[in-house]
Design a protein around this motif. Sequence first.
Motif, PDB file in Angstrom:
ATOM      1  N   ARG A  10       0.833  -1.210   0.000  1.00  0.00           N
ATOM      2  CA  ARG A  10       0.000   0.000   0.000  1.00  0.00           C
ATOM      3  C   ARG A  10       0.860   1.248   0.000  1.00  0.00           C
ATOM      4  O   ARG A  10       1.855   1.320   0.696  1.00  0.00           O
ATOM      5  N   ARG A  11       0.481   2.190  -0.826  1.00  0.00           N
ATOM      6  CA  ARG A  11       1.149   3.493  -0.829  1.00  0.00           C
ATOM      7  C   ARG A  11       0.096   4.589  -0.831  1.00  0.00           C
ATOM      8  O   ARG A  11      -1.013   4.351  -1.296  1.00  0.00           O
ATOM      9  N   SER A  12       0.486   5.769  -0.407  1.00  0.00           N
ATOM     10  CA  SER A  12      -0.395   6.916  -0.611  1.00  0.00           C
ATOM     11  C   SER A  12      -0.184   7.371  -2.050  1.00  0.00           C
ATOM     12  O   SER A  12       0.840   7.984  -2.360  1.00  0.00           O
ATOM     13  N   VAL A  13      -1.137   7.025  -2.902  1.00  0.00           N
ATOM     14  CA  VAL A  13      -1.028   7.349  -4.328  1.00  0.00           C
ATOM     15  C   VAL A  13      -1.762   8.663  -4.575  1.00  0.00           C
ATOM     16  O   VAL A  13      -2.952   8.790  -4.244  1.00  0.00           O
ATOM     17  N   ARG A  14      -1.059   9.625  -5.174  1.00  0.00           N
ATOM     18  CA  ARG A  14      -1.644  10.959  -5.343  1.00  0.00           C
ATOM     19  C   ARG A  14      -1.785  11.369  -6.806  1.00  0.00           C
ATOM     20  O   ARG A  14      -2.263  12.460  -7.092  1.00  0.00           O
ATOM     21  N   ALA A  15      -1.342  10.513  -7.726  1.00  0.00           N
ATOM     22  CA  ALA A  15      -1.453  10.840  -9.163  1.00  0.00           C
ATOM     23  C   ALA A  15      -2.229   9.718  -9.851  1.00  0.00           C
ATOM     24  O   ALA A  15      -1.914   8.543  -9.667  1.00  0.00           O
ATOM     25  N   CYS A 133      -5.380   7.824  -1.340  1.00  0.00           N
ATOM     26  CA  CYS A 133      -4.607   8.606  -0.358  1.00  0.00           C
ATOM     27  C   CYS A 133      -5.573   9.183   0.665  1.00  0.00           C
ATOM     28  O   CYS A 133      -6.636   9.703   0.314  1.00  0.00           O
ATOM     29  N   TRP A 134      -5.194   9.061   1.900  1.00  0.00           N
ATOM     30  CA  TRP A 134      -5.993   9.580   3.031  1.00  0.00           C
ATOM     31  C   TRP A 134      -5.590  11.038   3.221  1.00  0.00           C
ATOM     32  O   TRP A 134      -4.412  11.336   3.428  1.00  0.00           O
ATOM     33  N   LYS A 135      -6.564  11.938   3.118  1.00  0.00           N
ATOM     34  CA  LYS A 135      -6.288  13.367   3.263  1.00  0.00           C
ATOM     35  C   LYS A 135      -6.952  13.906   4.521  1.00  0.00           C
ATOM     36  O   LYS A 135      -8.034  13.440   4.895  1.00  0.00           O
ATOM     37  N   SER A 136      -6.325  14.890   5.101  1.00  0.00           N
ATOM     38  CA  SER A 136      -6.927  15.483   6.299  1.00  0.00           C
ATOM     39  C   SER A 136      -6.421  16.903   6.481  1.00  0.00           C
ATOM     40  O   SER A 136      -5.644  17.380   5.677  1.00  0.00           O
ATOM     41  N   GLY A 137      -6.879  17.504   7.553  1.00  0.00           N
ATOM     42  CA  GLY A 137      -6.358  18.817   7.931  1.00  0.00           C
ATOM     43  C   GLY A 137      -6.984  19.967   7.154  1.00  0.00           C
ATOM     44  O   GLY A 137      -7.916  19.799   6.377  1.00  0.00           O
ATOM     45  N   LEU A 172       8.430   2.899  -1.573  1.00  0.00           N
ATOM     46  CA  LEU A 172       8.192   2.655  -0.145  1.00  0.00           C
ATOM     47  C   LEU A 172       8.926   3.701   0.702  1.00  0.00           C
ATOM     48  O   LEU A 172      10.084   4.011   0.430  1.00  0.00           O
ATOM     49  N   LYS A 173       8.223   4.243   1.673  1.00  0.00           N
ATOM     50  CA  LYS A 173       8.899   5.136   2.630  1.00  0.00           C
ATOM     51  C   LYS A 173       9.270   4.293   3.835  1.00  0.00           C
ATOM     52  O   LYS A 173       8.375   3.786   4.527  1.00  0.00           O
ATOM     53  N   LYS A 174      10.547   4.162   4.057  1.00  0.00           N
ATOM     54  CA  LYS A 174      11.035   3.307   5.156  1.00  0.00           C
ATOM     55  C   LYS A 174      10.507   3.803   6.493  1.00  0.00           C
ATOM     56  O   LYS A 174      10.422   4.995   6.746  1.00  0.00           O
TER      57      LYS A 174
HETATM   58  C1  LIG Z   1      -4.619  10.778   9.311  1.00  0.00           C
HETATM   59  C2  LIG Z   1      -3.813  10.919   8.057  1.00  0.00           C
HETATM   60  C3  LIG Z   1      -3.871  12.078   7.352  1.00  0.00           C
HETATM   61  C4  LIG Z   1      -3.159  12.248   6.155  1.00  0.00           C
HETATM   62  N1  LIG Z   1      -3.294  13.408   5.471  1.00  0.00           N
HETATM   63  C5  LIG Z   1      -2.651  13.570   4.305  1.00  0.00           C
HETATM   64  C6  LIG Z   1      -2.827  14.756   3.563  1.00  0.00           C
HETATM   65  O1  LIG Z   1      -3.561  15.661   3.958  1.00  0.00           O
HETATM   66  N2  LIG Z   1      -2.173  14.855   2.396  1.00  0.00           N
HETATM   67  C7  LIG Z   1      -1.374  13.862   1.909  1.00  0.00           C
HETATM   68  O2  LIG Z   1      -0.821  14.020   0.822  1.00  0.00           O
HETATM   69  N3  LIG Z   1      -1.177  12.711   2.610  1.00  0.00           N
HETATM   70  C8  LIG Z   1      -1.794  12.543   3.784  1.00  0.00           C
HETATM   71  N4  LIG Z   1      -1.648  11.367   4.495  1.00  0.00           N
HETATM   72  C9  LIG Z   1      -0.814  10.284   3.956  1.00  0.00           C
HETATM   73  C10 LIG Z   1       0.592  10.309   4.562  1.00  0.00           C
HETATM   74  O3  LIG Z   1       1.270  11.445   4.099  1.00  0.00           O
HETATM   75  C11 LIG Z   1       1.326   9.031   4.147  1.00  0.00           C
HETATM   76  O4  LIG Z   1       0.679   7.926   4.751  1.00  0.00           O
HETATM   77  C12 LIG Z   1       2.804   9.026   4.544  1.00  0.00           C
HETATM   78  O5  LIG Z   1       3.522   9.975   3.800  1.00  0.00           O
HETATM   79  C13 LIG Z   1       3.462   7.657   4.322  1.00  0.00           C
HETATM   80  O6  LIG Z   1       3.387   7.273   2.971  1.00  0.00           O
HETATM   81  P1  LIG Z   1       2.678   5.917   2.529  1.00  0.00           P
HETATM   82  O7  LIG Z   1       1.228   6.016   2.950  1.00  0.00           O
HETATM   83  O8  LIG Z   1       2.827   5.845   1.029  1.00  0.00           O
HETATM   84  O9  LIG Z   1       3.374   4.791   3.225  1.00  0.00           O
HETATM   85  C14 LIG Z   1      -2.327  11.194   5.683  1.00  0.00           C
HETATM   86  C15 LIG Z   1      -2.251  10.002   6.433  1.00  0.00           C
HETATM   87  C16 LIG Z   1      -2.984   9.868   7.590  1.00  0.00           C
HETATM   88  C17 LIG Z   1      -2.905   8.579   8.374  1.00  0.00           C
END
Ligand SMILES: Cc1cc2nc3c(=O)[nH]c(=O)nc-3n(C[C@H](O)[C@H](O)[C@H](O)COP(=O)(O)O)c2cc1C
Length: 185
Positions: A10-15, A133-137, A172-174
């Motif tokens: 799993r990765r945070s995919v943004r594109a 990708c999980w976004k917040s804030g 992967l982010k270590k």
């Molecule tokens: C509660 C939460 C909020 C997050 N908010 C953001 C966000 O606003 N923008 C973003 O680009 N990634 C966001 N992320 C993703 C993290 O940046 C990401 O999980 C981290 O960089 C590690 O990368 P990976 O998920 O690919 O392992 C969020 C993750 C969590 C758990």
Amino acid sequence: MNTRQLILERRSVRAYTDQPVPNEMIEEILEAAIYAPTHKLREPWRFVLVNEESQERYVDQLMTLLAKRGQLDQKTDEQRQMMRQKFADVPVYLTVLYEVKGTEDQQMEDLLATAAMIQNVQLLATELGLGCCWKSGKHWFTEEYAEMIGASENERVAGIIQFGWPALIPPLKKRTAARDKLTHF
Ligand SMILES: Cc1cc2nc3c(=O)[nH]c(=O)nc-3n(C[C@H](O)[C@H](O)[C@H](O)COP(=O)(O)O)c2cc1C
């Protein structure tokens, strides 16, 4: 893929590519994700899905919200256009709400259960080859956004999950080894 592989893949995919994501696919993911643990079966979550049919309206309202909050004040027209495009490049937005009720402890449990459910969503999406990708804030946690998305007074935003078919999968982010954070009592 077994669970361990899935977690590590799993990765945070943004594109994302332009390929649409069927609503049924997100619905199928959610139907399994909700089997996350939930104390006393409170199932505190609710979802608002934005896909092809509503995405433009959603992005319009998001930009209006940012403008109202003054978040666009320092930006040039070109920068605003770029920002809009960035939002528009995301095929699917899923807002995850959770119900705020009961004691402080219960509220914390319900947020934790919702977070566990969100991780299920991410793993199930990964299994299907979808990026998310999980976004917040910032704007997502505001009252204005909650109102825009149709949250009731006792609901809060836990997070926004964006989905699409991956155009780019980040490496992967270590992480810090768990043993470095582990003590034996
Ligand atoms: C509660 C939460 C909020 C997050 N908010 C953001 C966000 O606003 N923008 C973003 O680009 N990634 C966001 N992320 C993703 C993290 O940046 C990401 O999980 C981290 O960089 C590690 O990368 P990976 O998920 O690919 O392992 C969020 C993750 C969590 C758990």
